[in-house]
Design a protein around this motif. Sequence first.
Motif, short mmCIF file in Angstrom:
data_model
loop_
_atom_site.label_atom_id
_atom_site.label_comp_id
_atom_site.label_asym_id
_atom_site.label_seq_id
_atom_site.Cartn_x
_atom_site.Cartn_y
_atom_site.Cartn_z
N HIS A 228 -3.93 -0.61 5.23
CA HIS A 228 -4.80 -0.02 4.22
C HIS A 228 -4.01 0.35 2.96
CE1 HIS A 228 -7.91 0.07 7.16
NE2 HIS A 228 -7.17 0.77 7.99
N PRO A 229 -4.27 -0.34 1.86
CA PRO A 229 -3.51 -0.07 0.64
C PRO A 229 -3.64 1.39 0.19
CG PRO A 229 -4.86 -2.04 0.37
CD PRO A 229 -5.25 -1.42 1.66
N ALA A 230 -4.78 2.02 0.47
CA ALA A 230 -5.02 3.35 -0.08
C ALA A 230 -4.68 4.45 0.92
CB ALA A 230 -6.47 3.47 -0.52
N TRP A 231 -3.81 4.16 1.90
CA TRP A 231 -3.60 5.17 2.95
C TRP A 231 -3.03 6.47 2.41
CZ3 TRP A 231 1.18 7.13 3.95
CH2 TRP A 231 2.29 6.36 3.58
#
Lengths: 617, 484
Positions: A228-231
């Motif tokens: 997940h890029p937005a973790w």
Amino acid sequence: MQRLEEREVPTETTATAAEIASRLARLARSTARLCGRTDLIGRIERIGVGIGDPNTRILVAGEFKTGKSSLVNAVVGHDVCPTDTDAATAVATVVRAEPAPCASILVRRGGGDLEMVDVDPADLGDWVTEDGPARHGVLAHGDELVVAAVGVPTDWLAPGLLMIDLPGVGGLGSLAGAATLSAAAHAHGVVFVTDGGRPLAADEQAFLAELVRRRHHVVLVESRIDLHPAWREVLGSDREVVKTDTDGCMAVSSELLNLVGVDREEGIAALRGWLADVSKDAGRSAGLRLAVFAEQAGRAMRAPLEAELAALGEDDAPGVLDVCRAEQQRLRSAGARWSQLLSDGFADLAADSDYRMRERLREVVRDGEAQLADVDPARGWGGLASGWRRALGDVVDAHFVLVDRRVEEIARTLARLVAPDEESAAALGDELMAVALGADVGQDVAERDLALGELPRSGLGTKSLVLLRSSYSSALMIGFLGSVIGLSLAAPAVLAVGAVLGTRGLMQENTRQIDHRRQLAATALRRHTEELATALGKESRDRIRRGQRVLRDAISAELESRLRTAGDALARAERVAAASAAERASRRSAIAVELRRVDTLLAASRNVQTILAEPAR
Amino acid sequence: MSLFGQVLQLLEIAERTYVGHPEATATLERIRVRMVEPLRVAIAGRVKSGKSTLLNALVGEPLAASDVGECTRFVTWYQAGGSYRAFVQRHGREAEQVRLIRRTHCVDVEPGGWADGELERIVVEWPSRRLRQMTLIDTPGLGSLSAQLGRSTEAQLLGEQDTSPADAVVYVVRHLHGSDVRFLEALHDDDVGRPFPVNSLIVVGRADEIGAGRLDAMDAAARVAERYRRDPQVRQLGSTAVAVAGLVAFGSTQLTEEHHRTILDQTRLDPDAAQMLLRSVDDVVDPAIAPGIDVARRRELLNLLGLFGMRLAERLVAEGHLSAAELATALRVHSGLDELQRVIGEQFVARAEVLKARSAMGSLKRLVGRFPPSSDTLVAGIERVEAGAHEFAELRLLLAVRGGGVRLDPTEEHEVEQLVSTIGLPAIERLGLDCGADPDLTRHELVTRIGRWRRRAETPLADPATAAAASVVARSYEGLLAES
């Protein structure tokens, strides 16, 4: 003699919490004996019960498919828990360190007997996900898999540390959620796993809040940060939500560690550290409870001595006498009222909870009958039965939550009545709740010993497995009843009815058969709901009665001890007022000895509280 | 006459009945407008199940915001229009036009800053071929952080208004959850008063995450969808289940030559570096790995396709030497978007008239319930249409077959399932014959089948439910024969 005792004052920090606590318990007992307060000795022993537990239980909980099993595998460094892209873990799996890999399962036979079966660790996947082929031949119809256990050679789990991989929780209201909460009562810590791709949902937050409300150690783990890029944003927002209430948040990628050996963000290392801390800490909360009580006991022993000393000093004998009399008066009036409050509270609770439970069950039956109008039970049975099972599970869950909360309310009301001020009322309320909870733990231990009487002791931690099972007992009761409903209708009844009608005449109308099946299904639902109501009523009456008895004993012991303290103080003050000078002098020196001992205890219990208040890290 | 025509007639009767009743007349006007507007398809699901991303993929343009956190706070309608405009509708008020702002990744309205629950809906008009086919309705997630958001979605979809807002629902799940099932059950408990698995379908969204973003993730997701399709409980809730990797689906519509070049550069890396690069999202934007490829370009690609999309694109380009356009097509196919569009086309668009007629009937019934008319003409008309319309008879048959009230042998059951699950579709589809079938052969087949089902209905041993079902089937075939 005294010097020897004083050396036992636990000050060094190298000792484990359990060692410190048991030394304090010894000191408290001997002081109580010296001061002639034998009534306190029993209570000290009762409060110190949980100190010697050799196992540390850590639950791994979270929504479906958040990567709980992968996380356990990453922590122990072996592929022990099966991970599947589709099938989710269906039964709790206990993982612990063992010299060689091994696995076993606990089966509840149709008749209710428990049996431990050793299995091949490689087949574990068949056991913990739904319907694997290895089940055949071991599980007969009606048998139920209670829990699976697996031992793995790993350095990452301390001896006695059990990691328990739970089936996914489908929201706070679900059956699995209730079972997890109930199991958490016996656990030392909870690892709550959430997907790093989205912030905590409302039901996850509610679930966490409930865990925290019950004062469990919780750590939040954000999984799949490789994906997940937005973790980082998600982690940030979740940290806001849980910042003060949990032991922390860590971001992990089990996938990276399991595949290429990279512990991104060192999340797994942090989790292993937390596990080690909790393991070292085991017994800490039990020890803390004991230390708090030891301090209270110390004050209770000190009060009469102080009163006597004050009277001996002759400076304010009438004032001392007045204070002692006023306290005695307050306690007597509390003594006249508490038992009424207690029995009223529990009578209301029993009536209310029973009424609400039956009302909810009636709703399930009404809804079920409405559903039956649209389907042929012979075909849509699977969906119907699982829907009903879910609805009935929700009823059980709501029922026990209600009972728990109300017992807590009663305990706090009583505590306010007995204690002289708000602060000590809160402390006493906590103690009473701990005692009430302890009653259920005690019950589980008794069940456990009963169940294990005939069992061969397998290498794995059999005791704790069964302890876990009994915390699921309410949940299992439903599962069991559910399968009974399914049985009586899906197979024999329908077939029998079909056969009978079929031979009687081919001309019989199909609709009539369907109507008949609907009636059968409705009857089955009603009958089993009735059985559930009876079973649940019995279980909850027992629980309520147990709670009432325990609270009654605790409150009456508390009052008795406080009254005795007050009476003692008054008697001594009065006696001193009439004594000769020589008697006074010798009495003064005797009191000095006792006071020194009590002060030692007070200092030690405060010291222990400071040591144990912060987790050892 | 078709059901659609019959409902239009009913509306005329209703207009005459309610002459001089302004509120009812206004409602009728809305119902009539509904009949000629595009089909309304709502996209619903739990929080963060990927509803907005899916909507963007279906339109092929970045309309709905899909960031981290809960972004869809209001029910938002995206409908076709001549120009780019937006309106906000507050409860019980006329719609007000507001300024529509195009941002990089979504559209927004100004002034914003509405409180939760203050708006009934936001309407965005957007010239788009896709939206002319159907109006798409984006909804706040159920089980939302703010309980009010979830409730407003339920109110919108489960319809407490005089006209039911959506004709069909695409329900997005990560994994089917207890609250999903409860919602879907409630969703079906409307007009006709019983479940109606024709107007909803289940999408396993974020399919790429099911298999932890590995290259075989879509296969795993397809297995999950397949399991849902077979589950009898799910079958009563939705007509079918499709797995879609929303991010890849949307990304495939936005892929540029520049993106393609970045992927090409990746395929030219040595295998170790390529593997390192695609190991995790942090590695993709790590300047120390593959320094030859600009980090900003990598980040853009990651935001567009996600890690799974990047892995998939790299593999597709490396193995098939695809051009940018070919890659976009391949990604669309692999993401499941093609399949979803096909299913929506078949299940919803092709039977739009039946679905809209059904919605209109529900609205009419609610209207009659609210303002009982003085004469019986309208009520009798509604009852006549409901009992008589063959489309409704077919829907009831579908329920009877799925619910298990009809006794048929397996081949018959298969045939009926094919027939009833394709209500409103062309004859070829409904017969389950190969698409290339000759018209004469089709007619011959129809005649044979009509005879067989007529006999089945007249068999003295058949029970009434089965006999009734058989005559509905025969009647359906007769209708198809008349059309051919």
